[in-house]
Design an enzyme around this catalytic site. Structure first.
Site, PDB file in Angstrom:
ATOM      1  N   CYS A   2      22.333  34.726  37.008  1.00 58.83           N
ATOM      2  CA  CYS A   2      21.242  33.804  36.713  1.00 58.83           C
ATOM      3  C   CYS A   2      20.067  34.606  36.159  1.00 58.83           C
ATOM      4  O   CYS A   2      19.786  35.712  36.616  1.00 58.83           O
ATOM      5  CB  CYS A   2      20.725  33.014  37.911  1.00 58.83           C
ATOM      6  SG  CYS A   2      21.954  31.946  38.642  1.00 58.83           S
ATOM      7  N   ARG A  27      22.992  36.878  31.647  1.00 61.02           N
ATOM      8  CA  ARG A  27      22.999  36.897  33.117  1.00 61.02           C
ATOM      9  C   ARG A  27      23.725  35.686  33.716  1.00 61.02           C
ATOM     10  O   ARG A  27      23.953  35.628  34.920  1.00 61.02           O
ATOM     11  CB  ARG A  27      21.560  36.919  33.642  1.00 61.02           C
ATOM     12  CG  ARG A  27      20.806  38.197  33.300  1.00 61.02           C
ATOM     13  CD  ARG A  27      19.440  38.195  33.965  1.00 61.02           C
ATOM     14  NE  ARG A  27      19.564  38.154  35.393  1.00 61.02           N
ATOM     15  CZ  ARG A  27      19.623  39.222  36.181  1.00 61.02           C
ATOM     16  NH1 ARG A  27      19.526  40.423  35.668  1.00 61.02           N
ATOM     17  NH2 ARG A  27      19.750  39.089  37.495  1.00 61.02           N
ATOM     18  N   TRP A  72      24.438  30.996  36.564  1.00 67.94           N
ATOM     19  CA  TRP A  72      25.823  31.327  36.868  1.00 67.94           C
ATOM     20  C   TRP A  72      26.052  30.732  38.244  1.00 67.94           C
ATOM     21  O   TRP A  72      25.479  31.189  39.236  1.00 67.94           O
ATOM     22  CB  TRP A  72      26.019  32.842  36.882  1.00 67.94           C
ATOM     23  CG  TRP A  72      27.446  33.252  37.048  1.00 67.94           C
ATOM     24  CD1 TRP A  72      28.348  33.473  36.052  1.00 67.94           C
ATOM     25  CD2 TRP A  72      28.145  33.485  38.280  1.00 67.94           C
ATOM     26  NE1 TRP A  72      29.563  33.824  36.585  1.00 67.94           N
ATOM     27  CE2 TRP A  72      29.468  33.844  37.950  1.00 67.94           C
ATOM     28  CE3 TRP A  72      27.802  33.433  39.627  1.00 67.94           C
ATOM     29  CZ2 TRP A  72      30.439  34.142  38.903  1.00 67.94           C
ATOM     30  CZ3 TRP A  72      28.768  33.726  40.592  1.00 67.94           C
ATOM     31  CH2 TRP A  72      30.070  34.076  40.207  1.00 67.94           C
ATOM     32  N   ASN A  98      17.057  33.059  41.307  1.00 65.73           N
ATOM     33  CA  ASN A  98      18.210  33.938  41.109  1.00 65.73           C
ATOM     34  C   ASN A  98      18.475  34.616  42.444  1.00 65.73           C
ATOM     35  O   ASN A  98      17.572  35.187  43.032  1.00 65.73           O
ATOM     36  CB  ASN A  98      17.872  34.969  40.020  1.00 65.73           C
ATOM     37  CG  ASN A  98      18.872  36.098  39.971  1.00 65.73           C
ATOM     38  OD1 ASN A  98      20.057  35.899  40.220  1.00 65.73           O
ATOM     39  ND2 ASN A  98      18.407  37.289  39.655  1.00 65.73           N
ATOM     40  N   GLY A  99      19.726  34.533  42.914  1.00 67.34           N
ATOM     41  CA  GLY A  99      20.067  35.150  44.196  1.00 67.34           C
ATOM     42  C   GLY A  99      20.797  34.148  45.071  1.00 67.34           C
ATOM     43  O   GLY A  99      21.303  33.136  44.573  1.00 67.34           O
ATOM     44  N   GLU A 478      41.040  50.154  32.586  1.00 63.95           N
ATOM     45  CA  GLU A 478      39.890  49.695  31.813  1.00 63.95           C
ATOM     46  C   GLU A 478      40.343  48.919  30.573  1.00 63.95           C
ATOM     47  O   GLU A 478      39.755  47.892  30.218  1.00 63.95           O
ATOM     48  CB  GLU A 478      39.003  50.906  31.442  1.00 63.95           C
ATOM     49  CG  GLU A 478      37.778  50.611  30.600  1.00 63.95           C
ATOM     50  CD  GLU A 478      36.812  49.574  31.176  1.00 63.95           C
ATOM     51  OE1 GLU A 478      36.949  49.171  32.339  1.00 63.95           O
ATOM     52  OE2 GLU A 478      35.939  49.126  30.418  1.00 63.95           O
ATOM     53  N   LYS A 482      39.257  45.072  29.870  1.00 64.24           N
ATOM     54  CA  LYS A 482      38.554  44.635  28.656  1.00 64.24           C
ATOM     55  C   LYS A 482      39.286  43.468  28.020  1.00 64.24           C
ATOM     56  O   LYS A 482      38.688  42.480  27.631  1.00 64.24           O
ATOM     57  CB  LYS A 482      38.457  45.768  27.608  1.00 64.24           C
ATOM     58  CG  LYS A 482      37.435  46.837  27.847  1.00 64.24           C
ATOM     59  CD  LYS A 482      35.999  46.416  27.690  1.00 64.24           C
ATOM     60  CE  LYS A 482      35.404  45.906  28.958  1.00 64.24           C
ATOM     61  NZ  LYS A 482      34.946  46.766  29.985  1.00 64.24           N
ATOM     62  N   GLU A 485      39.149  40.149  30.223  1.00 66.52           N
ATOM     63  CA  GLU A 485      37.861  39.466  30.399  1.00 66.52           C
ATOM     64  C   GLU A 485      37.359  38.793  29.132  1.00 66.52           C
ATOM     65  O   GLU A 485      36.669  37.796  29.209  1.00 66.52           O
ATOM     66  CB  GLU A 485      36.797  40.372  31.027  1.00 66.52           C
ATOM     67  CG  GLU A 485      36.346  41.517  30.195  1.00 66.52           C
ATOM     68  CD  GLU A 485      35.382  42.437  30.938  1.00 66.52           C
ATOM     69  OE1 GLU A 485      34.703  41.984  31.866  1.00 66.52           O
ATOM     70  OE2 GLU A 485      35.304  43.613  30.568  1.00 66.52           O
ATOM     71  N   HIS A 501      58.687  50.338  40.095  1.00 70.79           N
ATOM     72  CA  HIS A 501      58.527  49.755  41.426  1.00 70.79           C
ATOM     73  C   HIS A 501      58.072  48.298  41.353  1.00 70.79           C
ATOM     74  O   HIS A 501      57.522  47.783  42.315  1.00 70.79           O
ATOM     75  CB  HIS A 501      57.540  50.601  42.238  1.00 70.79           C
ATOM     76  CG  HIS A 501      57.987  52.022  42.375  1.00 70.79           C
ATOM     77  ND1 HIS A 501      58.975  52.402  43.246  1.00 70.79           N
ATOM     78  CD2 HIS A 501      57.638  53.132  41.688  1.00 70.79           C
ATOM     79  CE1 HIS A 501      59.202  53.698  43.114  1.00 70.79           C
ATOM     80  NE2 HIS A 501      58.393  54.167  42.166  1.00 70.79           N
ATOM     81  N   LYS A 601      26.544  39.152  33.404  1.00 74.29           N
ATOM     82  CA  LYS A 601      26.362  40.586  33.207  1.00 74.29           C
ATOM     83  C   LYS A 601      26.137  41.354  34.495  1.00 74.29           C
ATOM     84  O   LYS A 601      26.698  42.416  34.696  1.00 74.29           O
ATOM     85  CB  LYS A 601      25.196  40.815  32.236  1.00 74.29           C
ATOM     86  CG  LYS A 601      25.003  42.256  31.836  1.00 74.29           C
ATOM     87  CD  LYS A 601      26.117  42.733  30.937  1.00 74.29           C
ATOM     88  CE  LYS A 601      26.069  44.201  30.662  1.00 74.29           C
ATOM     89  NZ  LYS A 601      27.380  44.712  30.219  1.00 74.29           N
TER      90      LYS A 601
HETATM   91  C1  F6R Z   1      33.428  44.688  32.875  1.00 76.58           C
HETATM   92  C2  F6R Z   1      32.126  44.693  33.525  1.00 76.58           C
HETATM   93  C3  F6R Z   1      32.090  44.615  35.002  1.00 76.58           C
HETATM   94  C4  F6R Z   1      31.020  45.573  35.548  1.00 76.58           C
HETATM   95  C5  F6R Z   1      30.897  45.385  37.066  1.00 76.58           C
HETATM   96  C6  F6R Z   1      29.915  46.358  37.661  1.00 76.58           C
HETATM   97  O1  F6R Z   1      33.312  44.794  31.499  1.00 76.58           O
HETATM   98  O2  F6R Z   1      31.113  44.748  32.897  1.00 76.58           O
HETATM   99  O3  F6R Z   1      33.344  44.870  35.561  1.00 76.58           O
HETATM  100  O4  F6R Z   1      31.398  46.869  35.232  1.00 76.58           O
HETATM  101  O5  F6R Z   1      30.494  44.085  37.346  1.00 76.58           O
HETATM  102  O6  F6R Z   1      28.644  46.187  37.137  1.00 76.58           O
HETATM  103  P1  F6R Z   1      27.541  47.303  37.302  1.00 76.58           P
HETATM  104  O7  F6R Z   1      28.017  48.492  36.541  1.00 76.58           O
HETATM  105  O8  F6R Z   1      26.298  46.714  36.732  1.00 76.58           O
HETATM  106  O9  F6R Z   1      27.443  47.606  38.759  1.00 76.58           O
END
Ligand code: F6R
Length: 606
Positions: A2, A27, A72, A98-99, A478, A482, A485, A501, A601
């Site tokens: 948010c 956000r 969010w 937010n929270g 990773e 990517k 998501e 396995h 984010k």
């Molecule tokens: C994936 C992504 C998330 C963040 C995770 C941690 O692309 O962005 O998996 O890496 O939410 O976020 P931070 O690094 O802000 O703690």
């Protein structure tokens, strides 16, 4: 999660507030809303969906005081009723938050008994009702102090009240910053969102309240005592938060990586010496250190995982890594002699903060690897490795990941030398190669069209496996993250040795497998895995080094990478084709790349 924003000052067009809010849409973006004061009273508009939908429904008008929110959803579906601003019974107090209010259910019971009527499913709605209730007995500033002391959980909220010519803000555990304009003030969850409007910032601290008038700003602590505040000048170019000529922030941020790596090298390396000014750690502590705990989530966890391999190899340390959501509830056998490294782009991730707080209780030293100065993680840690990636707006992390890797490689090199577990010759060779990484990354970025074509061919597959071994096992995690998501295609990262396995059952001609098969000590083992996939007709996209002879013959498509002298650094180059691959698959499928569904984010709730 948010974003909240607002303005007070001379009359402005409503577009001003919406533009400010859009700057932090990453956000959360499932619903949004505004409340602004107009001559006739408070005007409120909210809806499900993005800010542009809200904008389309409104004609331009002037306002001089207003708040806004992009959501969010945590409590209640994303719909118009649950969107913020939330309000009280008399519709006089409008509030954005937010929270999470953890004791909202108890507060709701208390307020319902006193005749309050709730219409949303949000936790937030209790706040305007509580302000209304406690405001019956006392003037607003006093009532607000009482309100914040009754709330449990984390919050940054702002509200306006009919008849009041001020914005009221409160913060505990979630970010909230005030921007000073030539005339008036703005506020936002994130500082970069305000940079196009001002570089003069007041950071609200935890357990502070702000009363923001047209011409003055007063800050109080939660006991009601006035606090002297500082205005900082932030040094961020507004261009950092525009897409420039790129189609998406994600693509721009992928292309920014060589520059970020160069900046990191310049910042931390001087004449073949690595210096960390913010480390704040005694050398004898690092020399006798036996154990490191790494905490992180998502992409940051993958960066930590790579570095675990590196630390084990060159620093002879016992390194334990866990996702923060597990670490926070596990029995950690931590002592004051151990080092905790918490990795987070935002520095606001709830689980990472909770894991850190738990480790602190046991006396552990906390080193933050973070991209946001002034974030909660940085404030709560004893030392900082700043990752200098600049604002990352695309929800899928790219440049922040390689910046975390680069910074941690430097830290591990420093540690290895200090502990005498890394020979100077090896140190120098790796350091020299780190310096060359931006060039290698650029070389790959030049071949973007080639990667795009491969991604187009592979975007028809409904399921992906990403395989790697050793230090590139985390790269496979990773790569899969990517892809899933931003394209919503199920993708799993696996250590290639684990294939037999279980995951091998997935392989047939309809499944795609991305194999990271570089010329390192585990190359032959990876080639055997490729054989096994080929024998089951799986479609193979391989990431190989130039000059490869064996794996190429087994692959349907190949992306070549330059061969590094120190293959331990390869995750820094492997990341680039994996990010581009995910990007172009998602683009080909018409997905919303910068703001994938259900994500946000910074994950500030558990
Ligand atoms: C994936 C992504 C998330 C963040 C995770 C941690 O692309 O962005 O998996 O890496 O939410 O976020 P931070 O690094 O802000 O703690």
């Amino acid at each position: 999660m948010c974003g909240i924003a607002g303005y007070i000052g001379e009359k402005k067009r409503i577009k001003f507030l919406l533009n400010l809010l859009k700057k932090e849409e990453y956000r959360g973006y499932d619903s949004c809303g505004i409340a602004v004061r107009r001559e006739k009273g408070i005007f409120v508009k909210k809806n499900k969906g993005k800010i542009t939908h809200l904008e389309e429904k409104m004609s331009e008008f002037d306002f001089s005081l207003g708040i806004a929110h992009t959501r969010w959803a945590t409590h209640g579906f994303p719909n118009q009723i649950n969107a913020h601003p939330q309000f009280d019974c008399k519709r006089k107090i409008f509030l954005v938050h937010n929270g999470i209010i953890e004791n909202y259910s108890r507060l709701k019971d208390f307020l319902t008994q006193r005749g309050h009527h709730f219409i949303s499913h949000t936790d937030t709605e209790v706040i305007p009702h509580l302000i209304e209730e406690l405001g019956k007995r006392e003037p607003l500033p006093k009532a607000l102090i009482e309100v914040v002391n009754k709330l449990e959980g984390s919050f940054a909220f702002a509200f306006i009240r009919e008849g009041e010519g001020a914005l009221f803000l409160a913060k505990k555990g979630s970010p909230l910053n005030i921007g000073v304009l030539n005339q008036g003030f703005i506020f936002a969850s994130d500082i970069p969102a305000m940079v196009p409007f001002t570089n003069r910032i007041v950071r609200l601290e935890d357990e502070q309240i702000a009363i923001v008038g047209k011409d003055d700003l007063k800050i109080f602590d939660f006991a009601g005592k006035e606090v002297i505040h500082k205005t900082e000048i932030v040094d961020l170019a507004p261009g950092e938060i525009t897409k420039k000529n790129y189609a998406h922030f994600m693509l721009k941020e992928i292309f920014e990586q060589p520059r970020v790596m160069r900046n990191l090298f310049k910042f931390y390396v001087n004449d073949n010496r690595i210096e960390f000014k913010g480390l704040n750690l005694r050398e004898d502590f690092l020399r006798r250190l036996k154990k490191i705990f790494l905490f992180a989530c998502g992409t940051a966890f993958h960066a930590g995982y790579v570095i675990k391999y590196f630390l084990e190899k060159f620093c002879c340390l016992d390194v334990s890594i866990d996702v923060s959501s597990e670490a926070r509830y596990r029995e950690l056998n931590l002592t004051a002699d151990d080092l905790v490294i918490a990795i987070s782009q935002s520095g606001e991730t709830a689980d990472t903060l909770a894991a850190v707080r738990k480790a602190k209780e046991k006396g552990a030293y906390i080193l933050a690897v973070c991209n946001v100065l002034g974030s909660t993680l940085v404030k709560e840690s004893s030392g900082l490795l700043y990752t200098l990636a600049g604002p990352e707006i695309g929800v899928a992390s790219t440049k922040a990941y390689t910046a975390q890797l680069f910074t941690l490689y430097l830290f591990a090199l420093h540690l290895g030398l200090l502990r005498n577990t890394l020979q100077r010759k090896v140190f120098e060779s790796i350091l020299q190669e780190l310096k060359n990484i931006p060039r290698f990354q650029e070389e790959i970025l030049k071949r973007v069209e080639e990667i795009k074509k491969i991604a187009e061919k592979f975007s028809k597959f409904g399921c992906f496996l990403f395989l790697g071994r050793g230090i590139n096992y985390p790269s496979s995690l990773e790569g899969a993250l990517k892809l899933k998501e931003i394209s919503y295609i199920p993708a799993e990262g696996y250590p290639a040795g684990e294939m037999k396995h279980g995951p091998i059952a997935l392989i047939d001609e309809y499944r795609a497998v991305v194999c990271i098969c570089l010329q390192d000590a585990l190359y032959e083992k990876m080639v055997s895995n490729l054989q096994e996939i080929k024998a089951r007709k799986g479609k193979i996209l391989s990431i190989l080094n130039y000059g490869d002879k064996e794996a190429v013959a087994l692959s349907d498509e190949v992306i070549y990478l330059p061969r590094l002298k120190n293959s331990v650094l390869s995750p820094l180059v492997v990341a680039i084709p994996l990010q581009l691959f995910a990007y172009f698959v998602a683009e080909n499928l018409g997905c919303e790349i910068d703001q994938p569904r259900n994500l946000a984010k910074s994950v500030t709730v558990e």
